[in-house]
Design a protein around this motif. Structure first.
Motif, PDB file in Angstrom:
ATOM      1  N   ASP A   2      -9.035 -36.816  32.946  1.00 35.01           N
ATOM      2  CA  ASP A   2      -8.113 -36.288  33.954  1.00 35.01           C
ATOM      3  C   ASP A   2      -6.670 -36.343  33.450  1.00 35.01           C
ATOM      4  O   ASP A   2      -5.860 -35.467  33.763  1.00 35.01           O
ATOM      5  CB  ASP A   2      -8.247 -37.083  35.258  1.00 35.01           C
ATOM      6  N   ASN A   3      -6.384 -37.388  32.677  1.00 30.04           N
ATOM      7  CA  ASN A   3      -5.059 -37.558  32.083  1.00 30.04           C
ATOM      8  C   ASN A   3      -5.246 -37.859  30.598  1.00 30.04           C
ATOM      9  O   ASN A   3      -5.389 -39.024  30.208  1.00 30.04           O
ATOM     10  CB  ASN A   3      -4.310 -38.688  32.775  1.00 30.04           C
ATOM     11  N   PRO A   4      -5.273 -36.839  29.736  1.00 33.58           N
ATOM     12  CA  PRO A   4      -5.535 -37.054  28.313  1.00 33.58           C
ATOM     13  C   PRO A   4      -4.593 -38.057  27.651  1.00 33.58           C
ATOM     14  O   PRO A   4      -5.039 -38.892  26.858  1.00 33.58           O
ATOM     15  CB  PRO A   4      -5.372 -35.656  27.722  1.00 33.58           C
ATOM     16  N   ALA A   5      -3.317 -37.995  27.967  1.00 43.82           N
ATOM     17  CA  ALA A   5      -2.362 -38.906  27.336  1.00 43.82           C
ATOM     18  C   ALA A   5      -2.632 -40.358  27.736  1.00 43.82           C
ATOM     19  O   ALA A   5      -2.549 -41.267  26.899  1.00 43.82           O
ATOM     20  CB  ALA A   5      -0.936 -38.515  27.711  1.00 43.82           C
ATOM     21  N   GLN A   6      -2.955 -40.572  28.986  1.00 45.48           N
ATOM     22  CA  GLN A   6      -3.271 -41.929  29.431  1.00 45.48           C
ATOM     23  C   GLN A   6      -4.520 -42.451  28.727  1.00 45.48           C
ATOM     24  O   GLN A   6      -4.594 -43.620  28.353  1.00 45.48           O
ATOM     25  CB  GLN A   6      -3.465 -41.957  30.954  1.00 45.48           C
ATOM     26  N   ARG A   7      -5.508 -41.562  28.519  1.00 42.08           N
ATOM     27  CA  ARG A   7      -6.716 -41.968  27.810  1.00 42.08           C
ATOM     28  C   ARG A   7      -6.390 -42.342  26.361  1.00 42.08           C
ATOM     29  O   ARG A   7      -6.914 -43.324  25.837  1.00 42.08           O
ATOM     30  CB  ARG A   7      -7.738 -40.829  27.847  1.00 42.08           C
ATOM     31  N   VAL A   8      -5.503 -41.585  25.731  1.00 41.77           N
ATOM     32  CA  VAL A   8      -5.098 -41.920  24.366  1.00 41.77           C
ATOM     33  C   VAL A   8      -4.410 -43.273  24.328  1.00 41.77           C
ATOM     34  O   VAL A   8      -4.673 -44.094  23.441  1.00 41.77           O
ATOM     35  CB  VAL A   8      -4.162 -40.836  23.784  1.00 41.77           C
ATOM     36  N   ARG A   9      -3.546 -43.527  25.297  1.00 37.99           N
ATOM     37  CA  ARG A   9      -2.854 -44.817  25.342  1.00 37.99           C
ATOM     38  C   ARG A   9      -3.860 -45.962  25.496  1.00 37.99           C
ATOM     39  O   ARG A   9      -3.768 -46.975  24.785  1.00 37.99           O
ATOM     40  CB  ARG A   9      -1.856 -44.843  26.502  1.00 37.99           C
ATOM     41  N   GLU A  10      -4.809 -45.814  26.395  1.00 41.37           N
ATOM     42  CA  GLU A  10      -5.829 -46.851  26.599  1.00 41.37           C
ATOM     43  C   GLU A  10      -6.622 -47.089  25.322  1.00 41.37           C
ATOM     44  O   GLU A  10      -6.924 -48.237  24.958  1.00 41.37           O
ATOM     45  CB  GLU A  10      -6.759 -46.440  27.732  1.00 41.37           C
TER      46      GLU A  10
END
Length: 232
Positions: A210-218
């Motif tokens: 849903d939020n690609p950037a947040q997934r990358v950060r995680e």
């Protein structure tokens, strides 16, 4: 030559052809910030036509081409000239991906061309045996991923990861080891690195979030945590 102590830990963000243009630029800018804040090296792949745009807009990420050929300047219409990739801003290149496989002779010639131009090589392998063979060609990173798991959300089992790391290290202790396929969550990233890999990567886990950037950060935070745990 890659030195894992200098570039580890790392994460490959590989949107393939799901993202392009403004969408891939937005994600690249966010990944640039994430790489700076976490200290994790991010190899960010993008379509050939977006390499220059992404490179000029970012400072930290390693802009990575999706492929390359051994072509030299001159004739060769419709092929991928290494010099043009380098001048556009490619820091690294994926080679021999399951969706763009190469013969051994093609791979060897292309890797030599990449080294001539100081383009970092991330070379894909399916089996443990193939990973060992590719390690002998002196890539910067061996990307070991079982082809049948790509995009499935199912990751390689612990024995594959441990065996692959052990066998590659026996061939070349300095080569970077990336293990991927089916990497979807931060937990997947942590497990792969905790079991011995220097880094991992993801496509579907990022582009379908849903939020690609947040997934990358995680994912980057998990890779960093696992790497720090191994060092303790």
């Amino acid at each position: 030559m890659y030195k894992k102590e200098a570039f580890s830990p790392f994460m490959a963000v590989n949107p393939k052809s799901y993202f392009w243009g403004k969408t891939i630029l937005e994600l690249a800018l966010q990944c640039d910030k994430i790489a700076e804040e976490t200290g994790v090296t991010i190899y960010f792949t993008c379509p050939f036509t977006d390499i220059r745009m992404v490179k000029e807009a970012t400072k930290i990420i390693q802009v990575t081409a999706q492929g390359m050929e051994a072509l030299r300047p001159g004739r060769g219409i419709g092929h991928i000239l290494p010099e043009s990739l380098k001048e556009a801003g490619a820091d690294a290149v994926f080679l021999n991906h399951a969706e763009n496989p190469m013969t051994i002779s093609e791979l060897y010639r292309t890797m030599r061309r990449a080294k001539e131009l100081d383009i970092f090589t991330i070379v894909c392998a399916d089996s443990v045996a193939e990973a060992k063979a590719i390690a002998m060609l002196e890539p910067d990173i061996v990307l070991a991923e079982p082809t049948d798991l790509i995009g499935t959300g199912e990751t390689a089992d612990d024995s594959y990861i441990k065996d692959t790391v052990r066998e590659i290290r026996a061939v070349d202790p300095d080569v970077g080891i990336m293990i991927a396929s089916g990497i979807t969550t931060a937990e997947d990233c942590y497990r792969v690195v905790a079991l011995g890999a220097d880094g991992t990567g993801s496509t579907s886990g990022v582009v379908k979030a849903d939020n690609p950037a947040q997934r990358v950060r995680e994912m980057c935070e998990a890779v960093k945590k696992a790497h720090q745990t191994k060092e303790q």
